[in-house]
Design a protein around this motif. Structure first.
Motif, PDB file in Angstrom:
ATOM      1  N   MET A  98     -20.010 -11.589  45.644  1.00 21.39           N
ATOM      2  CA  MET A  98     -21.378 -11.995  45.291  1.00 21.39           C
ATOM      3  C   MET A  98     -21.416 -13.124  44.702  1.00 21.39           C
ATOM      4  SD  MET A  98     -24.585 -11.334  45.376  1.00 21.39           S
ATOM      5  CE  MET A  98     -24.383  -9.492  46.028  1.00 21.39           C
ATOM      6  N   LEU A  99     -20.494 -13.573  43.609  1.00 20.83           N
ATOM      7  CA  LEU A  99     -20.412 -14.938  43.056  1.00 20.83           C
ATOM      8  C   LEU A  99     -20.089 -15.861  43.916  1.00 20.83           C
ATOM      9  CD1 LEU A  99     -20.414 -16.584  40.773  1.00 20.83           C
ATOM     10  CD2 LEU A  99     -17.935 -15.880  40.263  1.00 20.83           C
ATOM     11  N   GLY A 100     -19.064 -15.531  45.029  1.00 15.83           N
ATOM     12  CA  GLY A 100     -18.858 -16.508  45.908  1.00 15.83           C
ATOM     13  C   GLY A 100     -20.007 -16.983  46.831  1.00 15.83           C
ATOM     14  N   LYS A 101     -20.832 -15.999  47.302  1.00 19.14           N
ATOM     15  CA  LYS A 101     -21.830 -16.191  48.048  1.00 19.14           C
ATOM     16  C   LYS A 101     -22.857 -17.028  47.478  1.00 19.14           C
ATOM     17  CE  LYS A 101     -21.702 -12.183  51.219  1.00 19.14           C
ATOM     18  NZ  LYS A 101     -22.038 -10.906  51.576  1.00 19.14           N
ATOM     19  N   THR A 102     -23.280 -16.805  46.113  1.00 13.61           N
ATOM     20  CA  THR A 102     -24.153 -17.441  45.260  1.00 13.61           C
ATOM     21  C   THR A 102     -23.580 -19.054  45.212  1.00 13.61           C
ATOM     22  OG1 THR A 102     -24.632 -15.436  44.029  1.00 13.61           O
ATOM     23  CG2 THR A 102     -25.300 -17.505  43.094  1.00 13.61           C
ATOM     24  N   LEU A 103     -22.403 -19.254  45.096  1.00 12.50           N
ATOM     25  CA  LEU A 103     -21.912 -20.642  44.991  1.00 12.50           C
ATOM     26  C   LEU A 103     -22.163 -21.317  46.268  1.00 12.50           C
ATOM     27  CD1 LEU A 103     -18.552 -19.816  42.983  1.00 12.50           C
ATOM     28  CD2 LEU A 103     -20.457 -21.240  42.280  1.00 12.50           C
ATOM     29  N   ILE A 104     -21.963 -20.745  47.422  1.00 13.97           N
ATOM     30  CA  ILE A 104     -21.933 -21.156  48.751  1.00 13.97           C
ATOM     31  C   ILE A 104     -23.545 -21.639  48.930  1.00 13.97           C
ATOM     32  CG2 ILE A 104     -21.936 -20.460  51.005  1.00 13.97           C
ATOM     33  CD1 ILE A 104     -19.428 -18.977  50.690  1.00 13.97           C
ATOM     34  N   HIS A 105     -24.311 -20.771  48.610  1.00 15.25           N
ATOM     35  CA  HIS A 105     -25.726 -20.764  48.759  1.00 15.25           C
ATOM     36  C   HIS A 105     -26.280 -22.084  47.882  1.00 15.25           C
ATOM     37  CE1 HIS A 105     -30.162 -20.130  48.727  1.00 15.25           C
ATOM     38  NE2 HIS A 105     -30.337 -20.088  47.093  1.00 15.25           N
ATOM     39  N   TYR A 106     -26.002 -22.299  46.648  1.00 19.37           N
ATOM     40  CA  TYR A 106     -26.497 -23.511  46.265  1.00 19.37           C
ATOM     41  C   TYR A 106     -25.728 -24.730  46.539  1.00 19.37           C
ATOM     42  CZ  TYR A 106     -28.799 -20.277  42.789  1.00 19.37           C
ATOM     43  OH  TYR A 106     -29.485 -19.551  42.518  1.00 19.37           O
ATOM     44  N   ASN A 107     -24.514 -24.534  47.032  1.00 17.15           N
ATOM     45  CA  ASN A 107     -23.741 -25.748  47.576  1.00 17.15           C
ATOM     46  C   ASN A 107     -24.397 -26.210  48.790  1.00 17.15           C
ATOM     47  OD1 ASN A 107     -21.225 -26.967  46.526  1.00 17.15           O
ATOM     48  ND2 ASN A 107     -20.476 -24.987  46.549  1.00 17.15           N
ATOM     49  N   LYS A 108     -24.928 -25.592  49.576  1.00 16.69           N
ATOM     50  CA  LYS A 108     -25.757 -25.802  50.927  1.00 16.69           C
ATOM     51  C   LYS A 108     -26.745 -26.455  50.240  1.00 16.69           C
ATOM     52  CE  LYS A 108     -24.053 -22.105  54.008  1.00 16.69           C
ATOM     53  NZ  LYS A 108     -24.336 -21.064  55.008  1.00 16.69           N
ATOM     54  N   ILE A 109     -27.484 -26.127  49.158  1.00 13.23           N
ATOM     55  CA  ILE A 109     -28.777 -26.671  49.066  1.00 13.23           C
ATOM     56  C   ILE A 109     -28.350 -27.944  48.486  1.00 13.23           C
ATOM     57  CG2 ILE A 109     -30.686 -26.544  47.301  1.00 13.23           C
ATOM     58  CD1 ILE A 109     -30.738 -23.779  47.672  1.00 13.23           C
ATOM     59  N   LEU A 110     -27.407 -28.181  47.571  1.00 11.40           N
ATOM     60  CA  LEU A 110     -27.133 -29.576  47.084  1.00 11.40           C
ATOM     61  C   LEU A 110     -26.599 -30.389  48.199  1.00 11.40           C
ATOM     62  CD1 LEU A 110     -26.204 -31.215  44.537  1.00 11.40           C
ATOM     63  CD2 LEU A 110     -23.895 -30.180  44.449  1.00 11.40           C
ATOM     64  N   ASP A 111     -26.105 -29.975  49.225  1.00 10.38           N
ATOM     65  CA  ASP A 111     -25.686 -30.953  50.343  1.00 10.38           C
ATOM     66  C   ASP A 111     -26.841 -31.278  51.151  1.00 10.38           C
ATOM     67  OD1 ASP A 111     -23.636 -31.766  52.175  1.00 10.38           O
ATOM     68  OD2 ASP A 111     -24.363 -30.550  53.638  1.00 10.38           O
ATOM     69  N   SER A 112     -27.768 -30.446  51.366  1.00  7.14           N
ATOM     70  CA  SER A 112     -28.996 -30.767  52.000  1.00  7.14           C
ATOM     71  C   SER A 112     -29.821 -31.865  51.161  1.00  7.14           C
ATOM     72  CB  SER A 112     -29.953 -29.490  52.271  1.00  7.14           C
ATOM     73  OG  SER A 112     -29.227 -28.680  53.064  1.00  7.14           O
ATOM     74  N   TYR A 113     -29.746 -31.574  49.758  1.00  7.61           N
ATOM     75  CA  TYR A 113     -30.391 -32.743  49.107  1.00  7.61           C
ATOM     76  C   TYR A 113     -29.681 -33.755  49.027  1.00  7.61           C
ATOM     77  CZ  TYR A 113     -31.607 -35.036  44.830  1.00  7.61           C
ATOM     78  OH  TYR A 113     -32.175 -36.022  43.806  1.00  7.61           O
ATOM     79  N   LYS A 114     -28.549 -33.968  49.272  1.00  8.28           N
ATOM     80  CA  LYS A 114     -27.680 -35.440  49.378  1.00  8.28           C
ATOM     81  C   LYS A 114     -28.303 -36.080  50.707  1.00  8.28           C
ATOM     82  CE  LYS A 114     -24.113 -34.286  45.851  1.00  8.28           C
ATOM     83  NZ  LYS A 114     -22.427 -34.177  45.833  1.00  8.28           N
ATOM     84  N   LYS A 115     -28.402 -35.186  51.613  1.00  6.22           N
ATOM     85  CA  LYS A 115     -28.492 -35.953  52.891  1.00  6.22           C
ATOM     86  C   LYS A 115     -30.017 -36.079  53.129  1.00  6.22           C
ATOM     87  CE  LYS A 115     -24.812 -33.129  55.293  1.00  6.22           C
ATOM     88  NZ  LYS A 115     -24.493 -32.100  56.413  1.00  6.22           N
ATOM     89  N   GLY A 116     -31.034 -36.057  51.957  1.00  2.00           N
ATOM     90  CA  GLY A 116     -32.450 -36.251  51.894  1.00  2.00           C
ATOM     91  C   GLY A 116     -33.508 -35.281  52.782  1.00  2.00           C
ATOM     92  N   ASP A 117     -32.746 -34.122  52.570  1.00  2.00           N
ATOM     93  CA  ASP A 117     -33.761 -33.224  53.065  1.00  2.00           C
ATOM     94  C   ASP A 117     -35.104 -32.982  52.539  1.00  2.00           C
ATOM     95  OD1 ASP A 117     -34.930 -30.671  53.852  1.00  2.00           O
ATOM     96  OD2 ASP A 117     -33.411 -29.672  54.446  1.00  2.00           O
ATOM     97  N   GLU A 118     -36.268 -33.101  53.229  1.00  2.00           N
ATOM     98  CA  GLU A 118     -37.554 -33.145  52.426  1.00  2.00           C
ATOM     99  C   GLU A 118     -37.834 -31.899  51.789  1.00  2.00           C
ATOM    100  OE1 GLU A 118     -39.977 -31.510  56.317  1.00  2.00           O
ATOM    101  OE2 GLU A 118     -40.169 -33.685  55.855  1.00  2.00           O
ATOM    102  N   LEU A 119     -37.125 -30.785  52.158  1.00  2.00           N
ATOM    103  CA  LEU A 119     -37.452 -29.668  51.137  1.00  2.00           C
ATOM    104  C   LEU A 119     -37.064 -29.876  49.857  1.00  2.00           C
ATOM    105  CD1 LEU A 119     -36.075 -26.678  53.646  1.00  2.00           C
ATOM    106  CD2 LEU A 119     -38.455 -27.383  53.081  1.00  2.00           C
ATOM    107  N   TYR A 120     -36.248 -30.665  49.770  1.00  2.22           N
ATOM    108  CA  TYR A 120     -35.585 -30.844  48.133  1.00  2.22           C
ATOM    109  C   TYR A 120     -35.763 -32.293  47.510  1.00  2.22           C
ATOM    110  CZ  TYR A 120     -33.470 -26.628  49.759  1.00  2.22           C
ATOM    111  OH  TYR A 120     -33.171 -25.577  50.383  1.00  2.22           O
TER     112      TYR A 120
END
Length: 238
Positions: A98-120
């Motif tokens: 569960m901890l690992g899945k949570t880390l993956i979840h936020y890592n994906k969001i962080l990666d999307s943010y760095k790519k300029g995703d308009e959601l973030y």
């Protein structure tokens, strides 16, 4: 009379608790709990269980309720740590997952943010830096404790408990979730135009132009109409 009946029921219940624990644990320490107790400890605990069973049918057949309670507490001092190690070994993988899945979840969001995703892209950089720092912190904690736990024999108490893992997952969410779920600001709405102004503009736009003989365009609305009762206006009666 009723008070005496209640005392007898309570005493019988306390005695049954001891007896049931003896029967349950005597089998389990050689079955599902076998890997979680050292051989010497199992032998000692097994002897204590046998002695307790004999006591129940001899000196302990009819004693005060408190004596049965103390007897059970004595047995659980040996048995509870074994049961705890067993339960931890069952629940620990799911907690780490569960901890690992949570880390993956936020890592994906962080990666999307760095790519300029308009959601973030409305989230400030300083805020996302907090998310990134917390991901690194909890990833390091997970890896270190996972490796430490794998080096601990199952017959010893865990170096990290399931509740601690859940706590770390909760701390991760407490920092990251409010940031990554921050709503986009609503676009500014233009103030409504004055209705009278709108009517004036519309009537001006729809007024047709009048062509004079010399080709000049004249706005009829701009022409002055002389009043019929104006004394300066002379009428030709001829």
């Amino acid at each position: 009379m009723q008070a005496n009946d209640k005392l007898e029921r309570d005493k019988s219940h306390a005695r049954n608790n001891v007896e049931e624990y003896v029967y349950e644990m005597r089998g389990k320490i050689y079955e599902q709990l076998e890997k979680f107790i050292k051989e010497d400890d199992r032998t000692q605990f097994s002897k204590l269980l046998d002695d307790t069973e004999n006591w129940l049918y001899e000196d302990g057949e009819d004693v005060e309720k408190n004596i049965y309670i103390k007897k059970l507490e004595e047995l659980k001092k040996y048995g509870d740590p074994v049961v705890m190690r067993y339960k931890e070994s069952i629940d620990r993988p799911d907690a780490f997952e569960m901890l690992g899945k949570t880390l993956i979840h936020y890592n994906k969001i962080l990666d999307s943010y760095k790519k300029g995703d308009e959601l973030y892209n409305h989230i400030e950089k300083s805020e996302m830096s907090k998310v990134e720092d917390k991901i690194k912190e909890k990833t390091k904690w997970r890896d270190e404790n996972w490796n430490k736990q794998n080096q601990v024999p199952m017959t010893e108490n865990p170096v990290v408990t399931v509740s601690q893992i859940h706590q770390e997952t909760g701390l991760l969410k407490a920092v990251c979730e409010p940031i990554v779920t921050k709503s986009k600001p609503k676009p500014k709405e233009e103030p409504p135009k004055d209705k009278e102004k709108e009517k004036t503009e519309e009537s001006g736009e729809n007024t047709p132009e009048v062509k004079m003989e010399d080709g000049t365009s004249v706005d009829p609305s701009a022409q002055e109409k002389p009043a019929a009762d104006d004394p300066d206006v002379k009428m030709d009666l001829d």
